[in-house]
Every structure is written in structure tokens, then in C-alpha cells.
Design a protein around this motif. Structure first.
Motif, PDB file in Angstrom:
ATOM      1  N   UNK A 166       0.845  -1.192   0.000  1.00 38.81           N
ATOM      2  CA  UNK A 166       0.000   0.000   0.000  1.00 38.81           C
ATOM      3  C   UNK A 166       0.881   1.243   0.000  1.00 38.81           C
ATOM      4  N   UNK A 167       0.554   2.194  -0.871  1.00 43.23           N
ATOM      5  CA  UNK A 167       1.330   3.429  -0.974  1.00 43.23           C
ATOM      6  C   UNK A 167       2.307   3.456  -2.127  1.00 43.23           C
ATOM      7  N   UNK A 168       2.702   2.283  -2.630  1.00 38.36           N
ATOM      8  CA  UNK A 168       3.574   2.255  -3.811  1.00 38.36           C
ATOM      9  C   UNK A 168       2.824   2.827  -5.008  1.00 38.36           C
ATOM     10  N   UNK A 204       6.960   3.345  -1.759  1.00 39.72           N
ATOM     11  CA  UNK A 204       6.711   4.242  -0.630  1.00 39.72           C
ATOM     12  C   UNK A 204       7.440   3.706   0.590  1.00 39.72           C
ATOM     13  N   UNK A 205       8.400   4.470   1.076  1.00 41.44           N
ATOM     14  CA  UNK A 205       9.137   4.080   2.271  1.00 41.44           C
ATOM     15  C   UNK A 205       8.510   4.795   3.468  1.00 41.44           C
ATOM     16  N   UNK A 210       5.828   7.016  10.828  1.00 41.51           N
ATOM     17  CA  UNK A 210       4.857   7.468   9.837  1.00 41.51           C
ATOM     18  C   UNK A 210       5.404   8.432   8.807  1.00 41.51           C
ATOM     19  N   UNK A 211       6.697   8.710   8.823  1.00 38.16           N
ATOM     20  CA  UNK A 211       7.303   9.583   7.814  1.00 38.16           C
ATOM     21  C   UNK A 211       7.368   8.852   6.479  1.00 38.16           C
ATOM     22  N   UNK A 212       6.980   9.539   5.383  1.00 37.24           N
ATOM     23  CA  UNK A 212       6.845   8.890   4.079  1.00 37.24           C
ATOM     24  C   UNK A 212       7.767   9.541   3.049  1.00 37.24           C
TER      25      UNK A 212
END
Length: 374
Positions: A166-168, A204-205, A210-212
């Protein structure tokens, strides 16, 4: 002497067994996880020290804030997987609201991806709040499509096997640029099952707090599979059912074009419910005067690009957290004002709002001051 020693052993052995049983029971109750999550009162944190705005003129607060300073507060709740002991206690005392895991985490979604979704929702909320506040203050703002963002990954599916999360963001399929979710869907739609496709993906790292950050695009080979169920995607040009899938749900990723660099520090907090609070605090920083006036204003509610305020979860727990933080006013989504009042009674002034503009009007009526909208 022998008889005495034997008698003491008879007495001691049951004690050892009893202590062992107590320790084992305590361990089972304390560490065995259930399929339930509790929603409990969190905290209300001041935004003045968490907010940084660079690149445009700002009205920075004067002096160091104290525990009694007026201002805006962002409110959260604690969502925790319940132990067996905590669940049993809740059955007896009814001291906490809880839900089955399936009501919180969609079927087929891992707990890890659920946590990632929460942090991504918070990041999206920050960007949307910045967009709304800057636009309200008279600045030119815009959004651009930034690819097809992975919103969910099916366990055991092709995407899960190549560790898509999720987030990629998928930005190309077999060399063809995908600037939206429908671009990617159209490119994958008619592939035969067991076809290998090459995706260009920005990973997405997400840190533990919670830092993205998004990595540079990298190629990933994925072998498609036959759909388990039939459906038709809501995309232009797609009129029939897909012949193969990679096992993901996609949404449009947005890139925000803003005249300022806005940062809100929200470590270990996920979800979109802080949108309105952040938008008001950012707008207050951009304009002259104090929008909160002499009040300590807790705020909750999602914010859309058009400034609409949406419902949130855990409104009762958030109202109690606002009381604990000595807030005197709590702005909430209009549809949830009654529920918030029921949770705290007369201990807190509850005001429901439906839009960002309505929230500004309410705050000015309470004595807050800020530049008029340009």
C-alpha cells in the motif's frame, strides 16, 4: 527430622504449582491477542509547535506556548489490538469501545498494509489541508496526477508475491506511462492470465513513526493471474470484464503544486481525521491575527479539496481527550455534534461545521481574528 522435611515438601509443592499456574494465566491473558481492536481515548496536541510554513510570509506566534495557551489542537484516539485479558475486562466493565478485526481491516488486507494506509491517509490529509488553507488565503494552488497508487494488496496475489505494498505508485506498465489508476487498469485489462508484465514502481518508504518518502522508479516483473470474481472497472474505454489481474486496488495519486513548504509533525498518528484542524492552523499562520482568539479549540474532521468537512471515527473518545486537554471549544463534523455532546455533556462547547468556510465564520463569531479572504 525426616518426617518434618517430607511434610514441608508436601506443603511447598502445591504452592509452586499454584504460582506457576498464576504466572501462566497472567501470561496468556496479557500476551494472547484476540481478533478485536479497542478504540480508546487518545490525546489533544497543540498544533502551534508542530507546524512549520516556509516560502511565503507568515504570522508566526509570539512567545513560547504554555500549557494554558490558546490555539488549535489536533485530537486522536488509540486503536490497539486487544489482548485476551483486556477483552474479558471489557465484557465485565464495558469500559471501552471495541470492534472485530474484520470491521476495521478489510478482508484480504494485512495488518502491515492497514497501518501503512493510515499513515498515507495522514500524509494526504496534510497535503489537502495545505491546499485548502493556501487557496483560502489567496494563493494559486494546483494538483497533478502522480501515478496509480496501490490502495490495497490481496494476500497471496501476484502483487503480494513481488512485495508490492500500500502506498507504492505504479507510474508505467511495459514502458507506457500511467499517470492515473485508469491508465494502469487499461494497460493491464486485456492481458491473458499468466502473462508477465513490467511495472515501473515508486516504492513508498514509511518509517515506524509514519514519515513517508517515495523512491525513484524501479522496474518490477509481475505475472498476472485469473480473476477470482467478475467486475467491470469504472474507467473510460473499459466496457468488459478483465481477463487477468495482479491483485491490487488502485487510486489516483496526487502531486500538489503549492507556493509554500508546509510541514506538520504528527509522529505515530495515522488517518485523515486531522484535516480540518491542520487546515485551520495553517490558515491562521498565513493570515494576520489569531483565528482561535482567546480560546483553546480542539478540532476534528476530514477535509476535501473543496473544503468539505467529513465524518470521523471515535468522536466520543476524542471529545473526552479534548476535555482532558482543557479545551473550551470542540469543532466537529455537523452530523456528529450530537454524539460528541452525549459523550461529554456540558464539560465542553461542541460546534458542528460542514465546511472550512463555515469553521472560519464560527471562529470569528467566537472572537477570533484573521485577514478576510482575499
Amino acid at each position: 527430622m525426616s518426617t518434618t522435611r517430607d511434610f514441608s515438601r508436601v506443603i511447598t509443592r502445591p504452592r509452586v504449582i499454584l504460582v506457576a499456574l498464576i504466572v501462566m494465566s497472567w501470561a496468556i491473558l496479557s500476551f494472547s491477542k484476540t481478533e478485536y481492536y479497542s478504540v480508546e481515548k487518545g490525546s489533544a496536541s497543540p498544533l502551534v509547535s508542530a507546524l512549520t510554513v516556509n516560502g511565503v510570509p507568515t504570522d508566526a506566534p509570539s512567545g513560547k506556548p504554555t500549557s494554558s495557551s490558546p490555539g488549535f489542537f489536533i485530537v486522536d484516539v488509540r486503536l490497539e489490538q486487544m489482548t485476551l485479558g483486556r477483552w474479558l475486562k471489557a465484557q465485565v466493565f464495558h469500559d471501552v469501545e471495541y470492534f472485530p478485526l474484520t470491521a476495521i481491516i478489510p478482508p484480504g488486507t494485512s495488518v502491515g498494509d492497514f497501518d501503512r494506509r493510515g499513515y498515507l491517509d495522514m500524509e494526504q490529509s496534510k497535503q489537502t489541508a495545505s491546499f485548502v488553507a493556501l487557496r483560502a488565503a489567496g494563493y494559486t494552488v494546483a494538483t497533478q496526477r502522480g501515478g496509480a497508487e496501490v490502495n490495497a494488496v490481496r494476500k497471496g496475489g501476484p502483487a503480494a508475491k513481488v512485495k508490492l505494498h500500500v502506498g507504492d505508485r505504479i507510474v508505467a506498465v511495459d514502458g507506457v506511462t500511467s499517470m492515473s489508476s485508469c491508465d494502469a487498469i487499461r494497460a493491464l485489462h486485456s492481458r491473458p492470465p499468466n502473462t508477465t508484465v513490467r511495472l515501473s514502481v515508486r516504492r513508498a518508504k514509511i518509517s515506524s513513526s509514519g514519515s513517508i518518502t517515495l523512491a525513484a522508479p524501479a522496474d518490477i516483473a509481475v505475472t498476472t493471474s485469473r480473476p477470482r470474481r467478475t467486475y467491470i472497472a469504472d474507467c473510460a474505454g473499459v466496457t468488459d470484464r478483465p481477463t487477468s489481474i495482479i491483485g491490487v486496488s488502485l487510486v489516483d495519486a496526487r502531486t500538489y503544486v503549492l507556493p509554500a513548504n508546509v510541514s506538520v509533525k504528527t509522529d505515530y498518528v495515522g488517518g485523515p481525521s486531522g484535516g480540518l484542524a491542520m487546515a485551520l492552523s495553517i490558515y491562521d499562520r498565513l493570515t494576520a491575527g489569531s483565528l482561535s482568539g482567546k480560546h483553546r479549540v480542539a478540532v476534528t474532521g476530514t477535509i476535501s479539496l473543496r473544503g468539505h468537512v467529513g465524518e470521523i471515527g471515535g468522536i466520543g473518545q476524542k471529545a473526552r481527550a479534548a476535555v482532558d486537554a482543557h479545551a473550551d471549544t470542540f469543532l466537529v463534523p455537523s452530523s456528529q455534534a450530537g454524539e460528541a455532546k452525549a459523550a461529554v455533556g456540558s464539560d465542553l462547547r461542541i460546534i458542528g461545521v460542514s465546511t472550512f468556510t463555515e469553521a472560519l465564520r464560527v471562529l470569528r463569531d467566537l472572537g477570533g481574528s484573521a485577514e478576510k479572504l482575499r
